[in-house]
Scaffold this motif. Structure first.
Motif, PDB file in Angstrom:
ATOM      1  N   LEU A 157      86.899  25.408  41.049  1.00 19.24           N
ATOM      2  CA  LEU A 157      87.359  25.731  42.391  1.00 19.24           C
ATOM      3  C   LEU A 157      86.207  25.715  43.394  1.00 19.24           C
ATOM      4  N   SER A 158      85.058  26.208  42.954  1.00 22.20           N
ATOM      5  CA  SER A 158      83.933  26.292  43.874  1.00 22.20           C
ATOM      6  C   SER A 158      83.363  24.923  44.219  1.00 22.20           C
ATOM      7  N   VAL A 159      83.718  23.929  43.472  1.00 25.81           N
ATOM      8  CA  VAL A 159      83.178  22.604  43.773  1.00 25.81           C
ATOM      9  C   VAL A 159      84.206  21.699  44.449  1.00 25.81           C
ATOM     10  N   LEU A 160      85.316  22.267  44.852  1.00 23.37           N
ATOM     11  CA  LEU A 160      86.284  21.455  45.597  1.00 23.37           C
ATOM     12  C   LEU A 160      85.677  20.913  46.878  1.00 23.37           C
ATOM     13  N   ARG A 161      84.660  21.624  47.351  1.00 28.60           N
ATOM     14  CA  ARG A 161      84.002  21.155  48.565  1.00 28.60           C
ATOM     15  C   ARG A 161      83.314  19.811  48.326  1.00 28.60           C
ATOM     16  N   SER A 162      83.166  19.475  47.080  1.00 28.39           N
ATOM     17  CA  SER A 162      82.589  18.189  46.740  1.00 28.39           C
ATOM     18  C   SER A 162      81.093  18.148  47.033  1.00 28.39           C
ATOM     19  N   TYR A 163      80.565  17.014  47.324  1.00 27.97           N
ATOM     20  CA  TYR A 163      79.131  16.784  47.382  1.00 27.97           C
ATOM     21  C   TYR A 163      78.912  15.567  48.268  1.00 27.97           C
ATOM     22  N   VAL A 164      77.682  15.295  48.554  1.00 24.33           N
ATOM     23  CA  VAL A 164      77.353  14.029  49.201  1.00 24.33           C
ATOM     24  C   VAL A 164      75.992  13.598  48.650  1.00 24.33           C
TER      25      VAL A 164
ATOM     26  N   LEU B  21      94.532  22.371  40.750  1.00 25.06           N
ATOM     27  CA  LEU B  21      93.650  23.503  41.053  1.00 25.06           C
ATOM     28  C   LEU B  21      94.204  24.352  42.187  1.00 25.06           C
ATOM     29  N   LEU B  22      94.645  23.674  43.238  1.00 28.42           N
ATOM     30  CA  LEU B  22      95.157  24.410  44.395  1.00 28.42           C
ATOM     31  C   LEU B  22      96.408  25.180  44.037  1.00 28.42           C
ATOM     32  N   GLN B  23      97.278  24.557  43.268  1.00 28.42           N
ATOM     33  CA  GLN B  23      98.522  25.214  42.895  1.00 28.42           C
ATOM     34  C   GLN B  23      98.246  26.462  42.059  1.00 28.42           C
ATOM     35  N   TYR B  24      97.244  26.378  41.187  1.00 32.52           N
ATOM     36  CA  TYR B  24      96.959  27.480  40.284  1.00 32.52           C
ATOM     37  C   TYR B  24      96.209  28.602  40.998  1.00 32.52           C
ATOM     38  N   TYR B  25      95.162  28.231  41.754  1.00 30.46           N
ATOM     39  CA  TYR B  25      94.276  29.236  42.332  1.00 30.46           C
ATOM     40  C   TYR B  25      94.663  29.634  43.756  1.00 30.46           C
ATOM     41  N   CYS B  26      95.303  28.764  44.483  1.00 27.76           N
ATOM     42  CA  CYS B  26      95.555  29.024  45.914  1.00 27.76           C
ATOM     43  C   CYS B  26      97.019  28.764  46.251  1.00 27.76           C
ATOM     44  N   PRO B  27      97.939  29.466  45.603  1.00 29.66           N
ATOM     45  CA  PRO B  27      99.356  29.183  45.868  1.00 29.66           C
ATOM     46  C   PRO B  27      99.757  29.489  47.309  1.00 29.66           C
ATOM     47  N   GLN B  28      98.910  30.286  48.019  1.00 33.50           N
ATOM     48  CA  GLN B  28      99.252  30.638  49.408  1.00 33.50           C
ATOM     49  C   GLN B  28      99.082  29.463  50.360  1.00 33.50           C
ATOM     50  N   ILE B  29      98.340  28.451  49.946  1.00 37.07           N
ATOM     51  CA  ILE B  29      98.131  27.305  50.836  1.00 37.07           C
ATOM     52  C   ILE B  29      99.293  26.343  50.639  1.00 37.07           C
ATOM     53  N   THR B  30     100.229  26.458  51.527  1.00 36.69           N
ATOM     54  CA  THR B  30     101.406  25.581  51.411  1.00 36.69           C
ATOM     55  C   THR B  30     101.386  24.479  52.452  1.00 36.69           C
ATOM     56  N   ASN B  31     100.543  24.668  53.462  1.00 34.55           N
ATOM     57  CA  ASN B  31     100.492  23.695  54.547  1.00 34.55           C
ATOM     58  C   ASN B  31      99.419  22.645  54.266  1.00 34.55           C
ATOM     59  N   ILE B  32      99.738  21.747  53.380  1.00 34.69           N
ATOM     60  CA  ILE B  32      98.805  20.675  53.047  1.00 34.69           C
ATOM     61  C   ILE B  32      99.269  19.429  53.787  1.00 34.69           C
TER      62      ILE B  32
END
Lengths: 186, 111
Positions: free
Chosen positions: B14-21, B60-71
Motif C-alpha cells: 500500500l505504501s508504494v502505490l505512490r510508485s516511483y520515478v 489493494l484499494l478494495q482491500y485497504y481503502c474501501p472508503q474510496i469509491t470515487n475513482i
C-alpha cells in the motif's frame, strides 16, 4: 556569466557562449541531480552544479555552497537563464524536524529571492507527492495536481509551504516556476 | 537497492502505490522544463505509470481503502493512482525506464 569556484575557493564567474543557455542545478551531487546535470549538458546547456558537498576534482567549475547563503547564491545565479532547484534533504533522511524545515523552506525562499534579484526567468523546483499526504485518505482517485494537499510529515509540509511561497513570488515578481511533485526516485 | 524492497508483496504494497520515478527520466523532463514552462506557477505530478509491486492496484484499494469509491478513471491493473498526464501532455514527456528492467539489471549485477 555563471559563478564558479576559483582555485582559492572564492566564487568567480564562468563565461558561457550566447545563445547557449546557462543552467544552475542545486543539489548537483545527489543521485538524481548527477543525472540531471549530465542530461542537461548532453542537451547543449552550460550547467553549473551547486551542492553543499565539495565537488570532486573532475567537477571543474562546480561550487560548494549551502544555498541558505543568499549572498553567494546571488553571485552564482547572476546571468543564468534558468535554475533547477533540487537541493534539499531527502524524505527518509534522519534530520530533525527543525533542520528539515530550515533546509527546505528557508533554503528555498533564498533561492526564490535570488532568482528575483538576479532576473532569472525560469525556475524548476523539486517538490514531492508527499504533499498529498496519506494517499489512502484521499476521497477520490487518481490524484491530480488539484487534489487536496494534506501532508503528514514535516518533509511534506515543508515542500507544500515552499510551493505556496513560490506561487506568491510568481504573482509578485512575474517569475515562472515549475514545481515537480515527484514520487520516490530510484 | 531501493527498488528491490518495493517489489515485496503484502502490507508494504500500500505504501508504494505512490510508485516511483527513475532518476534518468527526471533528467529527461528537466531538459524540457526550462524552455517549456509557461509564465507563472505550474505544478506537475511526476511518477512512473507502473507501480513497483506485483499486486493489482484495484485489489489493494478494495482491500485497504474501501472508503474510496470515487475513482474517476479505471486504473490499469498495475498503474499508479497518481496522475502524471499533465506532464506528459504539457511536455511530451514519457518514462523510458521500467522498474522490472532496473530490478533485473540489479539482480544480474549482484550475481
Amino acid at each position: 556569466m555563471l559563478g564558479s569556484t576559483k582555485p582559492d575557493g572564492s566564487v568567480g564567474s564562468l563565461a558561457y557562449n550566447s545563445p547557449v543557455k546557462g543552467i544552475v542545478v542545486t543539489g548537483s551531487k545527489g543521485g538524481t541531480d548527477r543525472s540531471i546535470v549530465a542530461g542537461l549538458r548532453a542537451g547543449g546547456y552550460v550547467v553549473l552544479g551547486v551542492d553543499v558537498v565539495t565537488p570532486d576534482a573532475a567537477e571543474v567549475g562546480d561550487v560548494q555552497l549551502d544555498f541558505r547563503d543568499a549572498l553567494r547564491l546571488n553571485d552564482i545565479f547572476a546571468g543564468a537563464s534558468g535554475i533547477v532547484h533540487f537541493g534539499s534533504y531527502p524524505t527518509d533522511s534522519s534530520y530533525s524536524a527543525t533542520d528539515m524545515f530550515h533546509n527546505i523552506v528557508l533554503g528555498g525562499v533564498n533561492v526564490l529571492q535570488v532568482v528575483v534579484i538576479t532576473g532569472v526567468k525560469r525556475l524548476v523546483v523539486a517538490s514531492s507527492i508527499m504533499t498529498y499526504g496519506d494517499l489512502t485518505r484521499q476521497i477520490s482517485l487518481p490524484i491530480t495536481e488539484d487534489s487536496a494537499q494534506v501532508p503528514v510529515s514535516v518533509y511534506g509540509s515543508s515542500k507544500q509551504i515552499l510551493e505556496h511561497v513560490a506561487a506568491d513570488y510568481c504573482r509578485w515578481d512575474g517569475i515562472s516556476v515549475a514545481v515537480m511533485r515527484m514520487s520516490r526516485i530510484v | 537497492m531501493e527498488i528491490e524492497k518495493h517489489t515485496e508483496s503484502g502490507c508494504l504494497a500500500l505504501s508504494v502505490l505512490r510508485s516511483y520515478v527513475v532518476a534518468l527520466d527526471v533528467a529527461g523532463a528537466c531538459q524540457a522544463l526550462p524552455e517549456s514552462v509557461s509564465d507563472g506557477f505550474e505544478a506537475f505530478n511526476f511518477v512512473a505509470k507502473k507501480i513497483c509491486i506485483d499486486i493489482s492496484v484495484a485489489d489493494l484499494l478494495q482491500y485497504y481503502c474501501p472508503q474510496i469509491t470515487n475513482i474517476l478513471n479505471p486504473h490499469g491493473t498495475h498503474q499508479t493512482p497518481v496522475d502524471s498526464s499533465k506532464l506528459r501532455r504539457g511536455l511530451g514527456w514519457k518514462a523510458h525506464y521500467d522498474w522490472k528492467e532496473l530490478r533485473n539489471e540489479y539482480q544480474k549485477s549482484v550475481k
